[in-house]
Design an enzyme around this catalytic site. Structure first.
Site, PDB file in Angstrom:
ATOM      1  N   HIS A   1      -5.927   4.105   0.022  1.00  0.00           N
ATOM      2  CA  HIS A   1      -5.945   3.651   1.432  1.00  0.00           C
ATOM      3  C   HIS A   1      -5.969   4.774   2.219  1.00  0.00           C
ATOM      4  CE1 HIS A   1      -1.581   4.257   0.887  1.00  0.00           C
ATOM      5  NE2 HIS A   1      -1.268   4.334   2.119  1.00  0.00           N
ATOM      6  N   HIS A   2      -5.729   6.089   1.738  1.00  0.00           N
ATOM      7  CA  HIS A   2      -6.050   7.260   2.657  1.00  0.00           C
ATOM      8  C   HIS A   2      -7.400   8.279   2.444  1.00  0.00           C
ATOM      9  CE1 HIS A   2      -2.314   7.118   4.780  1.00  0.00           C
ATOM     10  NE2 HIS A   2      -1.389   6.988   3.764  1.00  0.00           N
TER      11      HIS A   2
ATOM     12  N   ASP B   1      -3.921  -0.345   8.597  1.00  0.00           N
ATOM     13  CA  ASP B   1      -2.737   0.462   8.444  1.00  0.00           C
ATOM     14  C   ASP B   1      -2.521   1.360   9.679  1.00  0.00           C
ATOM     15  OD1 ASP B   1      -0.387   1.541   7.307  1.00  0.00           O
ATOM     16  OD2 ASP B   1      -1.503   2.882   6.310  1.00  0.00           O
TER      17      ASP B   1
ATOM     18  N   HIS C   1       0.710  -1.222  -0.104  1.00  0.00           N
ATOM     19  CA  HIS C   1      -0.001   0.062  -0.080  1.00  0.00           C
ATOM     20  C   HIS C   1       0.863   1.162  -0.224  1.00  0.00           C
ATOM     21  CE1 HIS C   1       0.897  -0.269   4.206  1.00  0.00           C
ATOM     22  NE2 HIS C   1       0.359   0.695   4.538  1.00  0.00           N
ATOM     23  N   ASP C   2       2.338   1.192   0.731  1.00  0.00           N
ATOM     24  CA  ASP C   2       2.827   2.296   1.062  1.00  0.00           C
ATOM     25  C   ASP C   2       3.942   2.323  -0.314  1.00  0.00           C
ATOM     26  OD1 ASP C   2       1.466   4.155   2.617  1.00  0.00           O
ATOM     27  OD2 ASP C   2       2.597   3.464   4.154  1.00  0.00           O
TER      28      ASP C   2
ATOM     29  N   HIS D   1       2.094  10.097  -2.436  1.00  0.00           N
ATOM     30  CA  HIS D   1       2.585   8.510  -2.184  1.00  0.00           C
ATOM     31  C   HIS D   1       1.571   7.661  -2.526  1.00  0.00           C
ATOM     32  CE1 HIS D   1       0.981   8.175   1.813  1.00  0.00           C
ATOM     33  NE2 HIS D   1       0.799   6.850   1.546  1.00  0.00           N
TER      34      HIS D   1
ATOM     35  N   LYS E   1       5.962   5.451  -1.473  1.00  0.00           N
ATOM     36  CA  LYS E   1       6.961   6.419  -0.545  1.00  0.00           C
ATOM     37  C   LYS E   1       8.348   6.264  -0.947  1.00  0.00           C
ATOM     38  CE  LYS E   1       4.534   6.310   3.744  1.00  0.00           C
ATOM     39  NZ  LYS E   1       4.662   5.848   5.338  1.00  0.00           N
TER      40      LYS E   1
HETATM   41  P1  C2E Z   1       1.963   6.279   8.518  1.00  0.00           P
HETATM   42  O1  C2E Z   1       3.480   6.841   9.457  1.00  0.00           O
HETATM   43  O2  C2E Z   1       2.260   4.774   7.733  1.00  0.00           O
HETATM   44  O3  C2E Z   1       1.030   6.593   8.999  1.00  0.00           O
HETATM   45  C1  C2E Z   1      -0.211   6.283   8.192  1.00  0.00           C
HETATM   46  C2  C2E Z   1      -1.390   6.914   8.939  1.00  0.00           C
HETATM   47  O4  C2E Z   1      -1.792   6.634  10.372  1.00  0.00           O
HETATM   48  C3  C2E Z   1      -1.474   8.516   8.726  1.00  0.00           C
HETATM   49  O5  C2E Z   1      -1.848   8.910   7.609  1.00  0.00           O
HETATM   50  C4  C2E Z   1      -2.683   8.736   9.999  1.00  0.00           C
HETATM   51  O6  C2E Z   1      -3.856   8.557   9.554  1.00  0.00           O
HETATM   52  C5  C2E Z   1      -2.195   7.712  11.110  1.00  0.00           C
HETATM   53  N1  C2E Z   1      -1.311   8.519  12.002  1.00  0.00           N
HETATM   54  C6  C2E Z   1       0.024   7.865  12.064  1.00  0.00           C
HETATM   55  N2  C2E Z   1       0.457   8.666  12.940  1.00  0.00           N
HETATM   56  C7  C2E Z   1      -0.420   9.298  13.648  1.00  0.00           C
HETATM   57  C8  C2E Z   1      -0.506  10.093  14.818  1.00  0.00           C
HETATM   58  O7  C2E Z   1       0.428  10.435  15.772  1.00  0.00           O
HETATM   59  N3  C2E Z   1      -1.827  10.742  15.208  1.00  0.00           N
HETATM   60  C9  C2E Z   1      -3.060  10.726  14.358  1.00  0.00           C
HETATM   61  N4  C2E Z   1      -4.062  10.925  14.536  1.00  0.00           N
HETATM   62  N5  C2E Z   1      -2.938   9.556  13.202  1.00  0.00           N
HETATM   63  C10 C2E Z   1      -1.536   9.173  12.952  1.00  0.00           C
HETATM   64  P2  C2E Z   1      -1.419  10.498   7.141  1.00  0.00           P
HETATM   65  O8  C2E Z   1      -1.600  11.241   8.079  1.00  0.00           O
HETATM   66  O9  C2E Z   1      -2.127  10.591   5.757  1.00  0.00           O
HETATM   67  O10 C2E Z   1      -0.008  10.225   6.805  1.00  0.00           O
HETATM   68  C11 C2E Z   1       0.574   9.419   5.716  1.00  0.00           C
HETATM   69  C12 C2E Z   1       1.901   9.335   5.694  1.00  0.00           C
HETATM   70  O11 C2E Z   1       2.685  10.634   5.838  1.00  0.00           O
HETATM   71  C13 C2E Z   1       2.490   8.603   7.083  1.00  0.00           C
HETATM   72  O12 C2E Z   1       2.554   7.447   7.119  1.00  0.00           O
HETATM   73  C14 C2E Z   1       3.879   9.271   7.285  1.00  0.00           C
HETATM   74  O13 C2E Z   1       4.687   8.617   6.438  1.00  0.00           O
HETATM   75  C15 C2E Z   1       3.893  10.589   6.810  1.00  0.00           C
HETATM   76  N6  C2E Z   1       3.487  11.665   7.656  1.00  0.00           N
HETATM   77  C16 C2E Z   1       2.365  11.874   8.370  1.00  0.00           C
HETATM   78  N7  C2E Z   1       2.518  13.088   9.230  1.00  0.00           N
HETATM   79  C17 C2E Z   1       3.916  13.138   9.469  1.00  0.00           C
HETATM   80  C18 C2E Z   1       4.783  14.245  10.129  1.00  0.00           C
HETATM   81  O14 C2E Z   1       4.171  14.709  10.865  1.00  0.00           O
HETATM   82  N8  C2E Z   1       6.291  13.857  10.184  1.00  0.00           N
HETATM   83  C19 C2E Z   1       6.615  12.968   9.174  1.00  0.00           C
HETATM   84  N9  C2E Z   1       7.976  13.007   9.112  1.00  0.00           N
HETATM   85  N10 C2E Z   1       5.845  12.156   8.335  1.00  0.00           N
HETATM   86  C20 C2E Z   1       4.367  12.237   8.459  1.00  0.00           C
HETATM   87 FE    FE Z   2       0.061   5.393   3.142  1.00  0.00          FE
END
Ligand code: C2E
Ligand code: FE
Ligand code: SIN
Ligand code: SIN
Length: 394
Positions: free
Chosen positions: A284-285, A313, A229-230, A258, A233
């Site tokens: 998936h988002h 996820d 799914h990712d 991504h 990235k």
């Molecule tokens: P990921 O880390 O695999 O996170 C996937 C999804 O899990 C996120 O989609 C979000 O819906 C949820 N999620 C993960 N961590 C948190 C959290 O701390 N709080 C909440 N409420 N939800 C969380 P999203 O937000 O669309 O992000 C997609 C991807 O973008 C993430 O995949 C990550 O790779 C990146 N990302 C998102 N926010 C940040 C950030 O603040 N800093 C960095 N470096 N990457 C980020």
């Molecule tokens: Fe994703």
């Protein structure tokens, strides 16, 4: 029964056998069908199919112990089956316990009492034994010469199908392995614990799919396609992907791409699994209430597979440590997901998560234990791709 009727009945059984084995390409299911049919045709109490493992110089067979299926292995040359595999000749004995070749090893493990045994080699295309057919405990008396002739015919029929299924199995396994390794590539740069999140979210996705009432095959497909799914990235720059803190608005906009990159990488695939992976990558988002990305699809506009993977996820992302966040407790992740039912997530999928929460937790613990045992990439490879016994369908 008259002689003529006897022959006719045999004909019917043989053609039924041919039809059934020809229809099955999964090695696992094929062996089960063969054993069941042969047992029936020869009026035996049991039928075991032993296959030669040329790399280990062993024979293996699958036995059912209570509710569990186990693979038992015997060295070439040992036991009746080992003798038949090694010499290529048949064995027909009335009382196994009085035959020096019989080791009782399998009986001791299975608690079975073998009396009469008829065993013939399964010969492959090159005439070498690829396995052994064994029928045990004829219902009346001992196995006859005619039984032996019949078992030989069945063995010949079965051998070519087993060979084909084995080739197919190899192909399928390398296909799944390739998919998994592709997913690892994307994850490798993103997270330290290579593969951990992938394996867990893939297991959760499979569990949720079954709980949603999808068929076994559909659930297995989702399980195998979801790790990709990712994959998109890989196209996201390090400065964004590995940023330790919160993303700026523009960075997040790029990050969201991504989903699109992933679906482009997987677009127009021939393979059913890769096509499914593309569908999951793009959606998936998306959020159930329409607030997601990239297209803002709503509710049932989002493919069911993506609605499932989204819950799996996010739940796992929350309990995992990321460069940008710490790991949440299972309890916190659980209440977050619950609070997002109908908003981010399909409420039905959320309900399924709670319905099968015990299974989800044990899958999670199982995967975490595996990591602790060995941190190498090799071991990060899921066990279900290693053994034929645990291997599902295409
Ligand atoms: P990921 O880390 O695999 O996170 C996937 C999804 O899990 C996120 O989609 C979000 O819906 C949820 N999620 C993960 N961590 C948190 C959290 O701390 N709080 C909440 N409420 N939800 C969380 P999203 O937000 O669309 O992000 C997609 C991807 O973008 C993430 O995949 C990550 O790779 C990146 N990302 C998102 N926010 C940040 C950030 O603040 N800093 C960095 N470096 N990457 C980020
Ligand atoms: Fe994703
Ligand atoms: C066999 O049943 O052929 C092997 C096991 C044994 O000899 O005990
Ligand atoms: C294949 O296409 O190679 C088999 C796997 C699949 O597509 O489901």
């Amino acid at each position: 029964m008259g002689r003529r009727q006897e022959l006719e009945k045999r004909q019917t059984l043989l053609s039924r056998f041919g039809r059934l084995v020809a229809a099955e390409t999964r090695l696992d299911a094929l062996l089960t069908i063969i054993a069941e049919e042969v047992r029936h045709i020869l009026a035996a109490d049991r039928c075991s199919v032993f296959l030669v493992d040329p790399y280990k110089g062993e024979l293996w067979t699958k036995v059912t112990l209570g509710v569990e299926e186990k693979i038992l292995r015997i060295p070439m040359g040992q036991g009746i089956a080992g003798f038949v595999a090694k010499t290529g000749s048949a064995v027909n004995i009335r009382d196994a316990y009085r035959d020096t070749r019989f080791t009782q090893d399998l009986d001791r493990i299975t608690g079975y009492q073998t009396r009469s045994v008829l065993a013939v080699p399964l010969k492959g295309r090159d005439g070498k034994a690829v396995g052994v057919f064994e029928v045990l405990n004829k219902s009346k008396g001992a196995f006859t010469d005619e039984d032996e002739g019949l078992l030989r015919i069945l063995a010949t029929m079965a051998a070519s199908f087993i060979e084909n299924a084995t080739l197919y199995e190899d192909l399928r396994r390398s296909h799944l392995e390739t998919i998994y390794r592709m997913a690892l590539v994307a994850e490798f740069r993103d997270q330290k614990d290579t593969g951990r999140h992938l394996r867990r979210m893939s297991r959760f996705s499979g569990i949720l799919a079954s709980a949603m009432g999808l068929s076994y095959l559909e659930s297995e497909d989702i399980r195998y396609a979801s790790p990709l799914h990712d994959i998109g990235k890989v196209a996201i720059p390090d400065a964004i992907l590995r940023k330790p803190g919160k993303l700026e608005a523009l960075e997040y906009e790029e990050m969201k791409r991504h989903t699109i990159y992933g679906s482009q990488m997987l677009a127009n695939a021939e393979s059913r699994l890769l096509r499914l992976a593309a569908k999951i990558a793009i959606a998936h988002h998306e959020h159930f209430d329409g607030s997601g990305y990239p297209y803002g699809l709503k509710a049932k506009e989002i493919p069911i597979e993506a609605r499932i993977v989204s819950v799996a996820d996010v739940f796992d992302a929350l309990v995992s440590k990321r460069v940008y966040k710490g790991a949440w407790t299972v309890e916190d992740a659980r209440s977050y997901v619950q609070g997002q039912a109908g908003k981010l997530f399909d409420p039905e999928v959320v309900e399924c998560l709670f319905k099968s929460f015990d299974d989800v937790l044990s899958a999670m613990e199982e995967e975490n234990r595996r990591i602790l045992e060995d941190e190498t990439v090799k071991e990060a490879f899921p066990q279900h791709l290693q053994g034929i016994d645990q291997h599902p369908h295409v």
